[in-house]
Structure formats: structure tokens, C-alpha cells
Enzyme design. Structure first.
Site, mmCIF file in Angstrom:
data_model
loop_
_atom_site.group_PDB
_atom_site.id
_atom_site.type_symbol
_atom_site.label_atom_id
_atom_site.label_comp_id
_atom_site.label_asym_id
_atom_site.label_seq_id
_atom_site.Cartn_x
_atom_site.Cartn_y
_atom_site.Cartn_z
ATOM 1 N N HIS A 1 -0.810 5.695 6.815
ATOM 2 C CA HIS A 1 -0.303 5.673 5.441
ATOM 3 C C HIS A 1 0.014 7.105 5.006
ATOM 4 O O HIS A 1 -0.558 8.065 5.522
ATOM 5 C CB HIS A 1 -1.325 5.062 4.486
ATOM 6 C CG HIS A 1 -1.405 3.577 4.564
ATOM 7 N ND1 HIS A 1 -2.143 2.920 5.514
ATOM 8 C CD2 HIS A 1 -0.796 2.610 3.821
ATOM 9 C CE1 HIS A 1 -2.014 1.609 5.348
ATOM 10 N NE2 HIS A 1 -1.199 1.397 4.331
ATOM 11 N N SER B 1 0.794 -1.224 0.000
ATOM 12 C CA SER B 1 0.000 0.000 0.000
ATOM 13 C C SER B 1 0.828 1.276 0.000
ATOM 14 O O SER B 1 0.349 2.324 -0.444
ATOM 15 C CB SER B 1 -0.935 0.005 1.218
ATOM 16 O OG SER B 1 -0.202 -0.206 2.419
#
Length: 269
Positions: free
Chosen positions: A251, A44
């Protein structure tokens, strides 16, 4: 006369050898010059989860047009660009489903992988919801995995990349530290937990960097680029816990992709 002939003979041998070497070098250079395609692999952090602007056809892989691979390709116009990185990918997933585009024409490969193998999501869930001692214990379990099992898993990925794209320059990018310390901005997270998480990121990066170096790959350290932009910095390039979109938690934001990852790839590609 005998000596002159020996000198002449030796000279001819040296010239022949030099010619052969030059030819081989030229052939290799030609092969490398022809290999200008770019393939972006990984998890990711490479697909761009957290950056938004996801490509509809990428589905649950959540590949973003604001992710560093897409930004690099747009700026450098490689002869071909294949973006196969996928949210949640582990080393086995990369080998099983991401390597198809690699070939003799691949000149650059980038990859982030290893965090999911080491239990990244479970570590963060434990540290957010449970006690500091439970957090540290889970981190220690992850570190034990990084010592015992992850190196072999990384070797499998790196060897497969080399086999399929022998002319490629492979850039293995690491992970940022999450927190600026000496603050209390992270609700429910102690200073000890934040410090332990940062140390775990360094531990993982060190293991990845070693395996990359042993395969002749380049390691791109993103920690310096993210310094000053951690969670609790006041100018964070990383999402903290996002209860409305939990998958984006921890993230990089779009700014982390363009300001953190992209410059590191540029510097070593």
C-alpha cells in the site's frame, strides 16, 4: 411582404430556441456551480491504509488524515467533505455502504475500486509464499476475472454514483505498478514474478479506465507519478511485505498519497 413575414417568423423561432437553450445551459451551470461538495469513495488505496495517522472513528476502514482525499479537502475547502472509503472494500461494498452522502450538491467524487474484487490480497500472498509458476497462474486467474466479471461490477458502481450525484465530476483513480525491475531487492520474489505483477496492475488499470470512460468519468493514471518510487527503487512510496503489520503491505506510504495520488487528483479534479 410574404417573404419578410417568413423571415421574421423564422427569426423569432430561432431567438426563442436560443433563449430556451441559454436558459437550460444557465440552469445546468447553476446546478453545477452549486454542487461543490466532495465525496471520497473506494478501497484501502483511497482510505489511506499504509499512510498512518488513522482517524479513530473510522475503525477497521483505516481512513487516514494523510490519504489523498483528506489532503485534497484540506487544500480546497469544498462546501462539504464525506470520506467513506474503507479498507478491504469491493464494488459491492461501495454500493451497499458508501454512497449515502452523494446527492445533488456533490460536485466531485473520487474512487479507487476493483483491486479487491480481482483478488489483490490472494495474488500477493501467492506470489510471496509460493513458486513463480503458482504466482503466474494466480495472476492469470485474476486477469480472467477482470475480463469476465469485473466490468459488470464496475458498471454497477458507476451507474449508482451517476444516479445519486448527477452533477458530479467523477474521478476514477487507478493503481501503481509495485516494482522497479532489474533488481533483486524483493526477498523471495523473482524478476519474473515482479514483472508479472506489474503487468497485472497495467491490465487492471486498462479495464478500469475503459469502464470509467464509457460512463463519462475521468480516469486518473497514477503509474507515471509512482515511476521511480516503486519497491526496489531506493525511494519507494510503497510498502513491501511488512510482517509486523501485514495489512499495510503493498500500500502507499504517506509519501505515495501526497506525492503520487494527490497530484493526479489535482490535475483532473
Amino acid at each position: 411582404m410574404r417573404r419578410s413575414r417568413l423571415v421574421a417568423y423564422a427569426t423569432s423561432l430561432l431567438l426563442a430556441a436560443a433563449s430556451a437553450l441559454t436558459g437550460a445551459t444557465a440552469a445546468q451551470a447553476s446546478e453545477n456551480a452549486a454542487a461543490t461538495g466532495y465525496v471520497a469513495l473506494g478501497d484501502s488505496y483511497s482510505s489511506g491504509v499504509g499512510a498512518g495517522s488513522y482517524i479513530g472513528s473510522s475503525g477497521e476502514c483505516k481512513r487516514s488524515t494523510k490519504a489523498y482525499p483528506h489532503l485534497w479537502a484540506a487544500a480546497n475547502s469544498p462546501s462539504s467533505f464525506h470520506f467513506t472509503a474503507c479498507s478491504g472494500a469491493r464494488t459491492g461494498d461501495v454500493v451497499a455502504s458508501q454512497l449515502g452522502p452523494l446527492g445533488s450538491g456533490t460536485g466531485l467524487v473520487s474512487i479507487t475500486v476493483g483491486g479487491n474484487d480481482a483478488g489483490f490480497s490472494d495474488v500477493m500472498t501467492t506470489c510471496v509464499l509460493q513458486s513463480e509458476s503458482a504466482c503466474v497462474a494466480r495472476i492469470n486467474t485474476a486477469k480472467a476475472y477482470v475480463d469476465s466479471t469485473l466490468p459488470g461490477r464496475l458498471d454497477s458502481v458507476y451507474s449508482a454514483i451517476s444516479a445519486k450525484a448527477p452533477a458530479a465530476h467523477v474521478v476514477v483513480l487507478g493503481y501503481p505498478r509495485f516494482y522497479k525491475l532489474s533488481g533483486s531487492c524483493a526477498a523471495g520474489m523473482t524478476e519474473g514474478e515482479r514483472s508479472a505483477i506489474n503487468n497485472a496492475a497495467d491490465y487492471l488499470n486498462s479495464a478500469i479506465a475503459k469502464r470509467a470512460a464509457d460512463h463519462g468519468f475521468t480516469f486518473g493514471d497514477v503509474v507515471p507519478a509512482f515511476t521511480g518510487h516503486e519497491i526496489c527503487s531506493g525511494s519507494s512510496w510503497l510498502h513491501s511485505v511488512n510482517w509486523l503489520n501485514i495489512g499495510e503491505s503493498y500500500h502507499p506510504k504517506a509519501a505515495g498519497q501526497s506525492g503520487g495520488y494527490l497530484p493526479v487528483l489535482k490535475s483532473v479534479a
